[in-house]
Design an enzyme around this catalytic site. Structure first.
Site, mmCIF file in Angstrom:
data_model
loop_
_atom_site.group_PDB
_atom_site.id
_atom_site.type_symbol
_atom_site.label_atom_id
_atom_site.label_comp_id
_atom_site.label_asym_id
_atom_site.label_seq_id
_atom_site.Cartn_x
_atom_site.Cartn_y
_atom_site.Cartn_z
ATOM 1 N N LYS A 188 -7.032 -37.024 7.774
ATOM 2 C CA LYS A 188 -5.656 -37.210 7.284
ATOM 3 C C LYS A 188 -5.203 -38.657 7.518
ATOM 4 O O LYS A 188 -5.982 -39.490 7.950
ATOM 5 C CB LYS A 188 -4.728 -36.191 7.939
ATOM 6 C CG LYS A 188 -5.228 -34.732 7.845
ATOM 7 C CD LYS A 188 -5.242 -34.183 6.413
ATOM 8 C CE LYS A 188 -6.085 -32.938 6.238
ATOM 9 N NZ LYS A 188 -5.547 -31.705 6.744
HETATM 10 C C1 LIG Z 1 -5.783 -30.205 6.778
HETATM 11 C C2 LIG Z 1 -4.825 -29.258 6.196
HETATM 12 C C3 LIG Z 1 -4.271 -28.194 6.914
HETATM 13 C C4 LIG Z 1 -4.744 -27.811 8.291
HETATM 14 O O1 LIG Z 1 -4.687 -28.860 9.182
HETATM 15 P P1 LIG Z 1 -5.361 -28.719 10.627
HETATM 16 O O2 LIG Z 1 -4.657 -29.766 11.431
HETATM 17 O O3 LIG Z 1 -6.817 -29.031 10.420
HETATM 18 O O4 LIG Z 1 -5.140 -27.355 11.122
HETATM 19 C C5 LIG Z 1 -3.294 -27.420 6.311
HETATM 20 N N1 LIG Z 1 -2.895 -27.655 5.065
HETATM 21 C C6 LIG Z 1 -3.420 -28.649 4.326
HETATM 22 C C7 LIG Z 1 -2.898 -28.874 2.939
HETATM 23 C C8 LIG Z 1 -4.405 -29.473 4.860
HETATM 24 O O5 LIG Z 1 -4.945 -30.430 4.108
#
Ligand SMILES: *Cc1c(COP(=O)(O)O)cnc(C)c1O
Length: 384
Positions: A188
């Site tokens: 991210k």
């Molecule tokens: C990455 C992601 C999540 C989950 O994030 P984590 O921190 O890995 O639990 C949820 N929703 C979306 C759209 C994502 O891209």
């Protein structure tokens, strides 16, 4: 292999984590509230509650809004599994709203139509979870107006969108929603290795999420049913979880927040170059909607029907040429787990058509100009 996304770790990030290791607290120390304040400040949020992942934060957000068995939660089919699973953890029924063909976000017109139908049948959702796909904010004005009209709550899944803006509003200020959730997974925009934060305006909602991330425990006398028999006293007043973030993770996330604006700037420069250099290819390039500032988590192209090669062949060619392309997302309703509830091909045709052509190209702040040139050359050699 040039990956599709990659974290960037500075010496300052390393030092911040090492400092925590040498401090008195590895978890539940001062780093977590500091990280929460940094994120709250960056997105104009009143409250920020850190958890060990965005998935945990989505679960706790659903719980705090009272989602339970018999309730309905709607989200986009073009998302990561967690946007839907969070409702299932609460025992609620999940349904989906098809996406807009140009932004790939939940389509407010499809939402309006589905709500009108649900109102007639008495099957309105308790919560709708719009997902800011690839970092581009959803049409939050329209979604908030529908929330008012039909009385549902809104959780923004902003896992892709820290640093994004809708009009003058920063994603996370919850101007148009009850809760916003960010992810700090390494792919991210900003990372804490694992981690998530839920922001909100309502202090009671923030307090509920703080309790639920730690076993449903409270030391607030006003919430207790019994008399404290000493200063050690606490009560568990509901069923919560251990979803706490550690100080190690929080220190990393906090250290990264300094570079948020610079990184998003870089992502826009990279996207501008792709936009220019790929314009002549038989690809549908991503749009950046006016009045919104995307965080540009992903750069997704779609292979046009009639291109010299199809999506699969292009994907294989990219991988064979050292480009770690990826695909976001397999529509969630087509997963075997969700098919068990009766979903299947044809249910959300725009998301399904989008998926058939989608390829995610490398996009991260430290992508080097010569690496991007290589990605572009590989695409040109395959598609021209
Ligand atoms: C990455 C992601 C999540 C989950 O994030 P984590 O921190 O890995 O639990 C949820 N929703 C979306 C759209 C994502 O891209």
């Amino acid at each position: 292999m040039i990956p599709y996304g990659r974290q960037s770790i500075s010496d300052a990030d390393v030092a911040a984590v090492v400092d925590v290791l040498r401090s008195d607290f590895l978890t539940q120390g001062p780093a977590v509230p500091r990280f929460e304040r940094a994120v709250a400040q960056a997105c104009d949020a009143a409250h920020a509650v850190a958890m060990n992942s965005a998935t945990s934060a989505l679960h706790v957000a659903c719980m705090a809004l009272g989602v339970g068995p018999g309730d309905r939660v709607w989200t986009s089919p073009n998302t990561f599994l967690a946007s839907a699973n969070c409702a299932r953890y609460c025992g609620a029924d999940v349904d989906f709203v098809d996406i807009d063909a140009s932004t790939y976000n939940l389509d407010p017109e499809a939402l309006a139509a589905k709500l009108a139908d649900a109102a007639e049948r008495g099957t309105l959702p308790k919560v709708v979870i719009p997902v800011h796909f690839a970092g581009q904010p959803c049409d939050m004005d329209a979604i908030a107006a529908l929330a008012q009209r039909y009385g549902f709550k809104v959780i923004e899944d902003a896992s892709h969108a820290i640093g994004a803006r809708f009009g003058a509003h920063r994603i996370g200020d919850c101007r148009y929603s009850d809760i916003t959730v960010f992810s700090f997974h390494p792919v991210k925009i900003v990372t804490s290795a694992e981690g998530g934060i839920a922001t909100c305006r309502d202090p009671a909602l923030a307090a509920a999420m703080e309790r639920l991330r730690s076993h449903g425990m409270t030391r607030d006398a006003a919430l207790m049913t019994g008399e404290p028999d000493g200063p050690w006293y606490y009560e568990q007043i509901e069923l919560g979880y251990n979803y706490r973030l550690t100080d190690l993770h929080a220190a990393l996330g906090m250290s990264q927040m300094d570079r948020l604006d610079e990184w998003i700037e870089r992502r826009h420069v990279i996207a501008d170059r792709y936009d220019t250099e790929l314009a002549a290819l038989p690809l549908v390039l991503p749009t950046r909607a006016p009045g919104r500032r995307s965080a540009l988590h992903l750069y997704v192209v779609r292979v046009c029907t009639g291109a010299p090669i199809d999506r699969r062949a292009l994907f294989d060619h990219l991988r064979a040429s050292g480009v770690g392309a990826n695909v976001h997302y397999i529509p969630v309703h087509l997963q075997p787990y969700y098919r068990k509830f009766g979903f299947g091909p044809g249910d959300f045709p725009v998301a399904e058509a989008y998926y058939r052509g989608a390829v995610t190209l490398p996009m991260y702040p430290t992508l080097q100009p010569e690496e991007q040139a290589h990605v572009i050359d590989v695409l040109k050699s395959a598609l021209l």
